[in-house]
Motif scaffolding. Structure first.
Motif, PDB file in Angstrom:
ATOM      1  N   THR A   7      -0.249  16.870 -27.277  1.00 26.24           N
ATOM      2  CA  THR A   7      -0.341  15.463 -26.906  1.00 26.24           C
ATOM      3  C   THR A   7       0.495  14.666 -27.900  1.00 26.24           C
ATOM      4  OG1 THR A   7      -2.529  15.747 -25.925  1.00 26.24           O
ATOM      5  CG2 THR A   7      -1.889  13.500 -26.532  1.00 26.24           C
ATOM      6  N   ILE A   8       1.357  13.832 -27.359  1.00 30.07           N
ATOM      7  CA  ILE A   8       2.276  13.032 -28.159  1.00 30.07           C
ATOM      8  C   ILE A   8       1.799  11.585 -28.165  1.00 30.07           C
ATOM      9  CG2 ILE A   8       4.659  12.230 -28.413  1.00 30.07           C
ATOM     10  CD1 ILE A   8       4.157  15.132 -26.177  1.00 30.07           C
ATOM     11  N   LEU A   9       1.850  10.960 -29.334  1.00 24.97           N
ATOM     12  CA  LEU A   9       1.524   9.549 -29.497  1.00 24.97           C
ATOM     13  C   LEU A   9       2.786   8.839 -29.969  1.00 24.97           C
ATOM     14  CD1 LEU A   9      -1.534   8.004 -31.299  1.00 24.97           C
ATOM     15  CD2 LEU A   9       0.772   7.324 -31.936  1.00 24.97           C
ATOM     16  N   SER A  10       3.194   7.823 -29.234  1.00 24.88           N
ATOM     17  CA  SER A  10       4.336   6.993 -29.613  1.00 24.88           C
ATOM     18  C   SER A  10       3.831   5.563 -29.762  1.00 24.88           C
ATOM     19  CB  SER A  10       5.427   7.072 -28.538  1.00 24.88           C
ATOM     20  OG  SER A  10       6.495   6.204 -28.849  1.00 24.88           O
ATOM     21  N   ALA A  11       4.003   4.978 -30.941  1.00 30.71           N
ATOM     22  CA  ALA A  11       3.486   3.629 -31.202  1.00 30.71           C
ATOM     23  C   ALA A  11       4.596   2.749 -31.760  1.00 30.71           C
ATOM     24  CB  ALA A  11       2.329   3.691 -32.199  1.00 30.71           C
ATOM     25  N   ASP A  12       4.509   1.465 -31.431  1.00 30.25           N
ATOM     26  CA  ASP A  12       5.492   0.503 -31.904  1.00 30.25           C
ATOM     27  C   ASP A  12       4.784  -0.801 -32.233  1.00 30.25           C
ATOM     28  OD1 ASP A  12       8.384  -0.170 -32.267  1.00 30.25           O
ATOM     29  OD2 ASP A  12       7.921  -1.662 -30.728  1.00 30.25           O
ATOM     30  N   MET A  13       5.182  -1.420 -33.344  1.00 27.16           N
ATOM     31  CA  MET A  13       4.612  -2.699 -33.735  1.00 27.16           C
ATOM     32  C   MET A  13       5.306  -3.807 -32.951  1.00 27.16           C
ATOM     33  SD  MET A  13       4.493  -4.813 -37.348  1.00 27.16           S
ATOM     34  CE  MET A  13       4.394  -3.401 -38.374  1.00 27.16           C
ATOM     35  N   VAL A  14       4.536  -4.660 -32.328  1.00 23.72           N
ATOM     36  CA  VAL A  14       5.054  -5.807 -31.583  1.00 23.72           C
ATOM     37  C   VAL A  14       5.017  -7.012 -32.519  1.00 23.72           C
ATOM     38  CG1 VAL A  14       4.743  -7.271 -29.561  1.00 23.72           C
ATOM     39  CG2 VAL A  14       4.137  -4.841 -29.445  1.00 23.72           C
ATOM     40  N   GLY A  15       6.130  -7.718 -32.626  1.00 29.77           N
ATOM     41  CA  GLY A  15       6.209  -8.909 -33.466  1.00 29.77           C
ATOM     42  C   GLY A  15       6.918  -8.686 -34.780  1.00 29.77           C
ATOM     43  N   PHE A  16       7.328  -7.449 -35.049  1.00 26.59           N
ATOM     44  CA  PHE A  16       7.977  -7.147 -36.325  1.00 26.59           C
ATOM     45  C   PHE A  16       9.341  -7.821 -36.429  1.00 26.59           C
ATOM     46  CE2 PHE A  16      10.450  -4.471 -39.255  1.00 26.59           C
ATOM     47  CZ  PHE A  16       9.640  -4.572 -40.384  1.00 26.59           C
ATOM     48  N   THR A  17      10.099  -7.839 -35.350  1.00 25.15           N
ATOM     49  CA  THR A  17      11.430  -8.459 -35.379  1.00 25.15           C
ATOM     50  C   THR A  17      11.310  -9.941 -35.702  1.00 25.15           C
ATOM     51  OG1 THR A  17      12.248  -6.851 -33.794  1.00 25.15           O
ATOM     52  CG2 THR A  17      13.538  -8.864 -34.060  1.00 25.15           C
ATOM     53  N   GLU A  18      10.370 -10.629 -35.059  1.00 30.28           N
ATOM     54  CA  GLU A  18      10.159 -12.048 -35.331  1.00 30.28           C
ATOM     55  C   GLU A  18       9.728 -12.267 -36.774  1.00 30.28           C
ATOM     56  OE1 GLU A  18       8.873 -10.361 -32.753  1.00 30.28           O
ATOM     57  OE2 GLU A  18      10.016 -11.232 -31.099  1.00 30.28           O
ATOM     58  N   LEU A  19       8.852 -11.392 -37.271  1.00 29.73           N
ATOM     59  CA  LEU A  19       8.396 -11.499 -38.650  1.00 29.73           C
ATOM     60  C   LEU A  19       9.560 -11.315 -39.621  1.00 29.73           C
ATOM     61  CD1 LEU A  19       5.921 -11.812 -40.519  1.00 29.73           C
ATOM     62  CD2 LEU A  19       5.684  -9.329 -40.434  1.00 29.73           C
ATOM     63  N   SER A  20      10.457 -10.402 -39.295  1.00 24.61           N
ATOM     64  CA  SER A  20      11.588 -10.131 -40.189  1.00 24.61           C
ATOM     65  C   SER A  20      12.493 -11.351 -40.359  1.00 24.61           C
ATOM     66  CB  SER A  20      12.402  -8.933 -39.687  1.00 24.61           C
ATOM     67  OG  SER A  20      13.071  -9.258 -38.491  1.00 24.61           O
ATOM     68  N   GLU A  21      12.485 -12.246 -39.381  1.00 27.85           N
ATOM     69  CA  GLU A  21      13.308 -13.453 -39.476  1.00 27.85           C
ATOM     70  C   GLU A  21      12.726 -14.460 -40.456  1.00 27.85           C
ATOM     71  OE1 GLU A  21      13.475 -14.837 -35.447  1.00 27.85           O
ATOM     72  OE2 GLU A  21      14.737 -13.160 -34.805  1.00 27.85           O
ATOM     73  N   SER A  22      11.423 -14.363 -40.740  1.00 21.86           N
ATOM     74  CA  SER A  22      10.779 -15.370 -41.586  1.00 21.86           C
ATOM     75  C   SER A  22      10.474 -14.883 -43.001  1.00 21.86           C
ATOM     76  CB  SER A  22       9.491 -15.866 -40.917  1.00 21.86           C
ATOM     77  OG  SER A  22       8.563 -14.809 -40.803  1.00 21.86           O
ATOM     78  N   LEU A  23      10.713 -13.617 -43.295  1.00 21.86           N
ATOM     79  CA  LEU A  23      10.384 -13.075 -44.611  1.00 21.86           C
ATOM     80  C   LEU A  23      11.634 -12.617 -45.357  1.00 21.86           C
ATOM     81  CD1 LEU A  23       7.277 -10.826 -43.838  1.00 21.86           C
ATOM     82  CD2 LEU A  23       7.302 -13.177 -44.675  1.00 21.86           C
ATOM     83  N   GLU A  24      11.542 -12.664 -46.662  1.00 23.21           N
ATOM     84  CA  GLU A  24      12.588 -12.092 -47.502  1.00 23.21           C
ATOM     85  C   GLU A  24      12.502 -10.563 -47.373  1.00 23.21           C
ATOM     86  OE1 GLU A  24      14.988 -13.681 -49.176  1.00 23.21           O
ATOM     87  OE2 GLU A  24      14.192 -15.531 -48.305  1.00 23.21           O
ATOM     88  N   PRO A  25      13.619  -9.874 -47.588  1.00 23.80           N
ATOM     89  CA  PRO A  25      13.611  -8.411 -47.400  1.00 23.80           C
ATOM     90  C   PRO A  25      12.562  -7.684 -48.225  1.00 23.80           C
ATOM     91  CG  PRO A  25      15.856  -9.216 -47.649  1.00 23.80           C
ATOM     92  CD  PRO A  25      14.947 -10.382 -47.909  1.00 23.80           C
ATOM     93  N   GLU A  26      12.301  -8.123 -49.437  1.00 22.43           N
ATOM     94  CA  GLU A  26      11.312  -7.448 -50.279  1.00 22.43           C
ATOM     95  C   GLU A  26       9.905  -7.584 -49.696  1.00 22.43           C
ATOM     96  OE1 GLU A  26      14.850  -8.705 -52.560  1.00 22.43           O
ATOM     97  OE2 GLU A  26      13.429  -9.823 -51.330  1.00 22.43           O
ATOM     98  N   GLU A  27       9.597  -8.786 -49.236  1.00 17.88           N
ATOM     99  CA  GLU A  27       8.278  -9.025 -48.650  1.00 17.88           C
ATOM    100  C   GLU A  27       8.138  -8.267 -47.330  1.00 17.88           C
ATOM    101  OE1 GLU A  27       5.349 -12.844 -48.685  1.00 17.88           O
ATOM    102  OE2 GLU A  27       7.378 -13.190 -47.958  1.00 17.88           O
ATOM    103  N   LEU A  28       9.186  -8.259 -46.534  1.00 19.26           N
ATOM    104  CA  LEU A  28       9.178  -7.518 -45.278  1.00 19.26           C
ATOM    105  C   LEU A  28       8.968  -6.025 -45.534  1.00 19.26           C
ATOM    106  CD1 LEU A  28       9.549  -7.732 -42.190  1.00 19.26           C
ATOM    107  CD2 LEU A  28      11.984  -7.237 -42.593  1.00 19.26           C
ATOM    108  N   SER A  29       9.612  -5.515 -46.567  1.00 16.93           N
ATOM    109  CA  SER A  29       9.458  -4.099 -46.927  1.00 16.93           C
ATOM    110  C   SER A  29       8.029  -3.777 -47.293  1.00 16.93           C
ATOM    111  CB  SER A  29      10.389  -3.743 -48.093  1.00 16.93           C
ATOM    112  OG  SER A  29      11.728  -3.911 -47.716  1.00 16.93           O
TER     113      SER A  29
END
Length: 179
Positions: A7-29
């Motif tokens: 059984t395979i599980l594939s998961a993806d975070m929704v909203g990460f791209t939008e969040l990446s626009e508002s955070l500095e790279p260190e905080e996003l990391s």
């Protein structure tokens, strides 16, 4: 290499791209690492094996490398998916409490089928992975889902029917699949 039904599980975070626009790279990391730590811990706690991280995506397999009866692997994957959704929502709430505008959720695709399992790669990088069409179907189910949804293929559902609350959906046309 070994052929086995898993059984395979594939998961993806929704909203990460939008969040990446508002955070500095260190905080996003930091946010990404916290999310991946929690998702990995959940998969492992339910007997799964991590296959890969792709950005904020997580792929895991149940039933390999240690064998597990099909019904057990399917319900373990469902339980992991439900807990992953809860943990993602809790992380979003925690981030908002720290002043980070996180509108995060997760969507998950689950599928059961025969795959080839083994160590793939080169001299530079190798990893234990599952390959086969069922992996593609799990990824397509995940991408077809709404935020917060857990979609599973027919075989996975047949293995867990009566053990979970679920709603049927119209059949999806999955790219590359004849049915």
């Amino acid at each position: 290499f070994e052929r086995r039904r898993i059984t395979i599980l594939s998961a993806d975070m929704v909203g990460f791209t939008e969040l990446s626009e508002s955070l500095e790279p260190e905080e996003l990391s930091e946010v990404l690492n916290e999310y991946l730590r929690q998702m990995a811990a959940t998969v492992l706690a339910h007997g799964g094996t991590l296959d890969s991280f792709i950005g904020d995506g997580v792929m895991a397999i149940f039933g390999a490398p240690d064998q597990m009866p099909e019904g057990e692997q399917a319900i373990a994957a469902v339980r992991a998916a439900v807990e992953m959704r809860t943990r993602c929502r809790e992380l979003a709430e925690s981030l908002r409490g720290r002043g980070i505008p996180a509108d995060l959720d997760i969507r998950v695709g689950l599928n059961t089928g025969h795959c080839t399992l083994g160590v793939f790669g080169s001299e530079v990088m190798r990893a234990y992975k599952a390959v086969g069409f069922p992996v593609n179907v799990a990824a397509r189910l995940q991408s077809a889902g709404e935020p917060g949804s857990i979609l599973c293929g027919f075989r996975t559902y047949a293995l867990i029917e009566g053990r979970v609350r679920a709603k049927p959906r119209e059949p999806l046309m999955v790219k590359g699949a004849s049915r």
